[in-house]
Design a protein around this motif. Structure first.
Motif, PDB file in Angstrom:
ATOM      1  N   GLN A 148       7.897   9.259   4.329  1.00 45.06           N
ATOM      2  CA  GLN A 148       8.676   9.555   3.122  1.00 45.06           C
ATOM      3  C   GLN A 148       7.967   9.024   1.875  1.00 45.06           C
ATOM      4  O   GLN A 148       7.869   9.722   0.856  1.00 45.06           O
ATOM      5  N   MET A 149       7.451   7.794   1.962  1.00 41.41           N
ATOM      6  CA  MET A 149       6.728   7.217   0.827  1.00 41.41           C
ATOM      7  C   MET A 149       5.437   7.989   0.564  1.00 41.41           C
ATOM      8  O   MET A 149       5.030   8.195  -0.592  1.00 41.41           O
ATOM      9  N   LYS A 191       2.359  11.590  -2.951  1.00 44.08           N
ATOM     10  CA  LYS A 191       1.566  12.807  -3.153  1.00 44.08           C
ATOM     11  C   LYS A 191       2.127  13.630  -4.309  1.00 44.08           C
ATOM     12  O   LYS A 191       1.373  14.142  -5.143  1.00 44.08           O
ATOM     13  N   LYS A 192       3.455  13.737  -4.358  1.00 44.40           N
ATOM     14  CA  LYS A 192       4.085  14.506  -5.433  1.00 44.40           C
ATOM     15  C   LYS A 192       3.837  13.834  -6.787  1.00 44.40           C
ATOM     16  O   LYS A 192       3.491  14.511  -7.778  1.00 44.40           O
ATOM     17  N   LEU A 193       3.985  12.514  -6.835  1.00 49.56           N
ATOM     18  CA  LEU A 193       3.765  11.790  -8.086  1.00 49.56           C
ATOM     19  C   LEU A 193       2.305  11.889  -8.530  1.00 49.56           C
ATOM     20  O   LEU A 193       2.019  12.023  -9.726  1.00 49.56           O
ATOM     21  N   LEU A 194       1.382  11.830  -7.563  1.00 45.83           N
ATOM     22  CA  LEU A 194      -0.036  11.937  -7.893  1.00 45.83           C
ATOM     23  C   LEU A 194      -0.348  13.322  -8.459  1.00 45.83           C
ATOM     24  O   LEU A 194      -1.115  13.454  -9.423  1.00 45.83           O
ATOM     25  N   GLN A 195       0.254  14.355  -7.869  1.00 48.65           N
ATOM     26  CA  GLN A 195       0.081  15.717  -8.392  1.00 48.65           C
ATOM     27  C   GLN A 195       0.578  15.813  -9.830  1.00 48.65           C
ATOM     28  O   GLN A 195      -0.067  16.433 -10.681  1.00 48.65           O
ATOM     29  N   LEU A 254      -2.600   4.433  -2.104  1.00 50.13           N
ATOM     30  CA  LEU A 254      -1.498   4.474  -1.146  1.00 50.13           C
ATOM     31  C   LEU A 254      -1.713   5.614  -0.141  1.00 50.13           C
ATOM     32  O   LEU A 254      -1.588   5.430   1.078  1.00 50.13           O
ATOM     33  N   ILE A 255      -2.067   6.784  -0.665  1.00 56.85           N
ATOM     34  CA  ILE A 255      -2.283   7.958   0.188  1.00 56.85           C
ATOM     35  C   ILE A 255      -3.456   7.717   1.128  1.00 56.85           C
ATOM     36  O   ILE A 255      -3.382   8.004   2.332  1.00 56.85           O
ATOM     37  N   LEU A 268       1.532  -1.001  -4.134  1.00 55.93           N
ATOM     38  CA  LEU A 268       0.697   0.107  -4.604  1.00 55.93           C
ATOM     39  C   LEU A 268       1.541   1.123  -5.374  1.00 55.93           C
ATOM     40  O   LEU A 268       1.118   1.653  -6.410  1.00 55.93           O
ATOM     41  N   PHE A 269       2.725   1.369  -4.860  1.00 51.90           N
ATOM     42  CA  PHE A 269       3.635   2.338  -5.472  1.00 51.90           C
ATOM     43  C   PHE A 269       4.060   1.862  -6.863  1.00 51.90           C
ATOM     44  O   PHE A 269       4.007   2.614  -7.839  1.00 51.90           O
ATOM     45  N   GLN A 270       4.482   0.603  -6.946  1.00 53.48           N
ATOM     46  CA  GLN A 270       4.977   0.050  -8.205  1.00 53.48           C
ATOM     47  C   GLN A 270       3.887  -0.022  -9.268  1.00 53.48           C
ATOM     48  O   GLN A 270       4.161   0.072 -10.463  1.00 53.48           O
ATOM     49  N   SER A 271       2.634  -0.201  -8.833  1.00 61.03           N
ATOM     50  CA  SER A 271       1.532  -0.300  -9.786  1.00 61.03           C
ATOM     51  C   SER A 271       0.843   1.057 -10.002  1.00 61.03           C
ATOM     52  O   SER A 271      -0.260   1.114 -10.539  1.00 61.03           O
ATOM     53  N   ASN A 272       1.528   2.139  -9.574  1.00 61.30           N
ATOM     54  CA  ASN A 272       1.070   3.526  -9.808  1.00 61.30           C
ATOM     55  C   ASN A 272      -0.286   3.832  -9.179  1.00 61.30           C
ATOM     56  O   ASN A 272      -1.023   4.695  -9.668  1.00 61.30           O
ATOM     57  N   ARG A 273      -0.601   3.147  -8.082  1.00 59.17           N
ATOM     58  CA  ARG A 273      -1.887   3.382  -7.407  1.00 59.17           C
ATOM     59  C   ARG A 273      -1.667   4.354  -6.254  1.00 59.17           C
ATOM     60  O   ARG A 273      -1.827   4.028  -5.080  1.00 59.17           O
TER      61      ARG A 273
END
Length: 326
Positions: free
Chosen positions: A126-127, A132-136, A103-104, A94-99
């Motif tokens: 941690q993930m 959350k920061k990347l989504l923001q 993930l959250i 999920l992380f690698q595919s920017n989803r």
């Protein structure tokens, strides 16, 4: 390899060779080669946990996220012993595919329903925080782009582009600073439906800041989070009840009137009619219903207030159909 009853069976030596070839390829970052070796083992039902993990890693490196996701979900259900390892890999997919939102949402559920070992919880948390920061950041970048588009469409007077930008903004969280949108709500030159879209966005996102909105010569101060939807407002329900006889006698006319009322309220939102206006609005809607269907109407009321509301309802209908269209 040998054939037995039409099926290909792997000799133990071939199985060992494929495993060694696959792991060696991973060490050398030849992920296409490692995937091919591990896929053969999986196809023949002789892939253990380490092989499946290696295959998942290879697929992720090759960008084959859908295949990795499907296999990972299967293993999470089948291999309870390695559940958290597969969960970690699934989150990586999920992380690698920017989803990030998926993930959250997944981790919110995991944290709430599962008794997670401390070490796994720390890694997952941690993930979660990074996502959350990347989504923001993603939302801020998209919001900035949409606000820029909205400003340009205001400068050009392009209503359609304004409407598209506002509807896309409604899919984003509210920014920290709402001053620009507050100014839009008070700007007399901005179309009332654009203001409707903005105020609905503020309401949907639970905005607790007081805002002022100017529409149709009225100035209203509201707290968006406390606003009713126009479908649930008491006065609107009163109007619809007063039109109940029309629904019984002429369902087609009632649908016409119902749509006119909904569109009227949408364009004016959050300016709800007062109790004093109900009677005039009901009469105006009935007259319009007969006129739209070209039917005679015995209860013509020449009261200037009724005519005023007929004109206003028709104007709102024109605005609605031009911009919203449905």
């Amino acid at each position: 390899m040998e054939k037995q009853n039409g099926d290909i069976v792997l000799f133990p030596k071939w199985k060992s060779t494929l495993e060694n070839t696959g792991f060696e390829a991973i060490k050398e970052k030849r992920f296409k080669d490692s995937a091919e070796s591990f896929e053969l083992l999986l196809e023949h039902g002789v892939a253990g946990h380490e092989v499946i993990t290696g295959l998942l890693m290879s697929w992720i490196e090759l960008g084959k996220y859908s295949e990795a996701e499907e296999l990972c979900q299967e293993q999470m259900k089948k291999e309870e012993e390695y559940y958290y390892q597969y969960l970690h890999i699934y989150i990586t997919i999920l992380f690698q595919s920017n989803r990030y939102q998926e993930l959250i949402d997944l981790l919110d559920e995991v944290f709430e329903t599962e008794d997670i070992p401390h070490q796994n919880r720390t890694q997952l948390w941690q993930m979660y925080e990074v996502a959350k920061k990347l989504l923001q950041d993603v939302h801020k970048k998209e919001s900035d782009r949409l606000v820029d588009e909205l400003k340009k469409s205001f400068e050009k007077g392009d209503l359609q582009k304004q409407w598209v930008a506002v509807n896309q903004l409604r899919k984003q969280p509210l920014p920290e600073n709402l001053e620009y949108f507050k100014e839009c709500l008070e700007d007399k030159d901005i179309h009332p439906i654009i203001k409707t879209g903005l105020i609905l966005w503020l309401r949907e996102e639970g905005c607790t800041e007081s805002v002022t909105i100017i529409k149709f010569g009225h100035k209203l101060e509201v707290t968006p989070s406390q606003l009713n939807s126009f479908q649930s407002d008491y006065i609107i329900q009163q109007i619809k009840m007063r039109l109940g006889a029309v629904e019984q006698n002429n369902p087609t006319m009632f649908q016409v009137i119902h749509d006119l009322l909904d569109h009227y309220c949408y364009v004016r939102y959050p300016l709800f009619p007062s109790e004093e206006e109900v009677n005039y609005i009901v009469k105006a809607l009935k007259q319009l219903g007969h006129e739209y269907l070209q039917l005679p109407y015995e209860e013509q009321d020449s009261h200037p207030e009724v005519n005023k509301y007929k004109e206003e309802i028709q104007l709102c209908e024109q605005h609605y159909m031009i911009l919203v269209g449905q």
